[in-house]
Design a protein around this motif. Structure first.
Motif, PDB file in Angstrom:
ATOM      1  N   THR A   1       0.646  -0.759   0.298  1.00 48.17           N
ATOM      2  CA  THR A   1       0.157   0.061   0.340  1.00 48.17           C
ATOM      3  C   THR A   1       1.200   1.285  -0.557  1.00 48.17           C
ATOM      4  O   THR A   1       0.315   1.675  -0.419  1.00 48.17           O
ATOM      5  N   LEU A   2       1.789   1.579   0.518  1.00 47.66           N
ATOM      6  CA  LEU A   2       3.130   3.070   1.064  1.00 47.66           C
ATOM      7  C   LEU A   2       3.231   2.866  -0.095  1.00 47.66           C
ATOM      8  O   LEU A   2       3.172   4.480  -0.721  1.00 47.66           O
ATOM      9  N   PRO A   3       4.442   2.076  -0.953  1.00 45.37           N
ATOM     10  CA  PRO A   3       4.762   1.958  -1.834  1.00 45.37           C
ATOM     11  C   PRO A   3       4.201   2.829  -2.936  1.00 45.37           C
ATOM     12  O   PRO A   3       4.389   4.431  -3.612  1.00 45.37           O
ATOM     13  N   LEU A   4       2.741   2.074  -3.296  1.00 50.93           N
ATOM     14  CA  LEU A   4       2.247   2.527  -4.785  1.00 50.93           C
ATOM     15  C   LEU A   4       1.142   3.715  -4.530  1.00 50.93           C
ATOM     16  O   LEU A   4       0.713   4.687  -5.089  1.00 50.93           O
ATOM     17  N   ALA A   5       0.806   3.691  -3.058  1.00 45.47           N
ATOM     18  CA  ALA A   5       0.411   5.778  -2.916  1.00 45.47           C
ATOM     19  C   ALA A   5       1.168   6.528  -2.970  1.00 45.47           C
ATOM     20  O   ALA A   5       0.673   7.506  -3.617  1.00 45.47           O
ATOM     21  N   MET A   6       2.654   6.672  -2.757  1.00 41.48           N
ATOM     22  CA  MET A   6       3.896   7.041  -2.836  1.00 41.48           C
ATOM     23  C   MET A   6       4.013   7.669  -4.933  1.00 41.48           C
ATOM     24  O   MET A   6       4.011   7.911  -5.172  1.00 41.48           O
ATOM     25  N   LEU A   7       3.754   6.438  -5.113  1.00 43.40           N
ATOM     26  CA  LEU A   7       3.919   6.333  -6.950  1.00 43.40           C
ATOM     27  C   LEU A   7       2.666   7.196  -7.136  1.00 43.40           C
ATOM     28  O   LEU A   7       2.864   7.770  -8.243  1.00 43.40           O
TER      29      LEU A   7
END
Length: 314
Positions: free
Chosen positions: A10-16
């Protein structure tokens, strides 16, 4: 399979997603009329997300569990001393200089309270969510008191210190402490509403992910459209990485002394970066949000690695 992948990352996808959203709005001329409206919406949405995350977190707090552990006091002391030392360095550097921008950004990274989703991440890692929630509350109190005092000293303006102090206090203090008051009122006067909010499993975590999209979009805008050079932006990001690693390290070492290594590390290292960037954008040099913005990347990279390590160890 896809749903599980999204939950795990979730976290890396949100940043991207935040980076992509910025470039989407910036790339097409037909989106230009929408940009001012989007900025106004974000200016209202960001405080709302901060308030909502804190309210959901504090609704889960059992008052009887709010007994500060010894490491809580030591980490609050470290947070305060590190911030005061940084402010002292800021005041020794000429206004508008590159190093002043760097130090202002690092100061925000130190004084910023613990992220509302830190309790969720701590629980996933096997730490004490109750102890971390205690630190979250106290670090919000510390920030609510210190930010109105320190920010007018750091970013000198034409208005007097008392006027600047009262303005910042009027915005920051209610935003950080009113959620706890509302949670207490709901507990005693509207218990059904309180129970409903407290039963929202992981909602604060996903609200934080939504806020990350906004934060990364704002950070990308500061990097792409700001006056600072690429080398200067890289330097600010490196110092933010140092402050991030330092706080995770100190938190884990101090927490480990009291058999609470995971909670200590998350308490000091995982920051409410939505709040940090909002404060930096609102009250400090326009380039200073680059530091807490890059802190988003570093802390969530560390969190993603910790969660991956926890999953693979099962």
């Amino acid at each position: 399979m896809l749903l599980q992948f999204v939950k795990n990352w979730t976290l890396p996808l949100a940043m991207l997603m935040g980076v992509l959203v910025y470039f989407f709005f910036a790339s097409f001329e037909f989106m230009n009329p929408v940009k001012p409206v989007a900025r106004i919406m974000i200016s209202w949405l960001t405080p709302f997300l901060i308030f909502s995350q804190l309210l959901l977190t504090f609704c889960k707090v059992e008052i009887k569990e709010l007994s500060p552990r010894p490491w809580v006091g030591w980490l609050l002391l470290f947070q305060l001393v590190a911030c005061l030392l940084t402010v002292g360095l800021v005041m020794c550097v000429p206004a508008g200089s590159y190093w002043r921008i760097v130090l202002e950004g690092i100061m925000v990274c130190f004084i910023c309270p613990t992220a509302t989703a830190a309790a969720v991440v701590t629980h996933k890692l096997g730490g004490s969510a109750a102890a971390l929630t205690t630190y979250t509350l106290l670090s919000n109190v510390l920030a609510a008191v210190m930010v109105p005092i320190l920010f007018p000293l750091v970013e000198v303006s034409e208005i007097s210190f008392l006027v600047a102090f009262s303005r910042i206090l009027g915005k920051v203090f209610p935003l950080l402490l009113m959620p706890f008051v509302v949670a207490l009122l709901l507990r005693y006067y509207l218990p059904k509403v309180h129970s409903l909010l407290a039963s929202c499993k992981d909602l604060a975590f996903y609200l934080w992910a939504a806020a990350l999209i906004i934060v990364m979009g704002q950070t990308t805008e500061s990097v792409v459209e700001g006056d600072t050079s690429l080398a200067q932006e890289f330097g600010i990001a490196v110092f933010a990485l140092v402050s991030c690693c330092l706080q995770f390290f100190v938190g884990k070492r101090v927490g480990g002394m009291y058999s609470d290594r995971i909670s200590g590390g998350q308490a000091l290292g995982q920051k409410n970066t939505v709040l940090a960037i909002w404060m930096a954008c609102t009250y400090l040099n326009p380039a200073s949000p680059i530091a807490p913005g890059s802190y988003v990347l570093w802390q969530n990279s560390i969190n993603s690695w910790q969660l991956w390590k926890k999953r693979t160890s099962k």
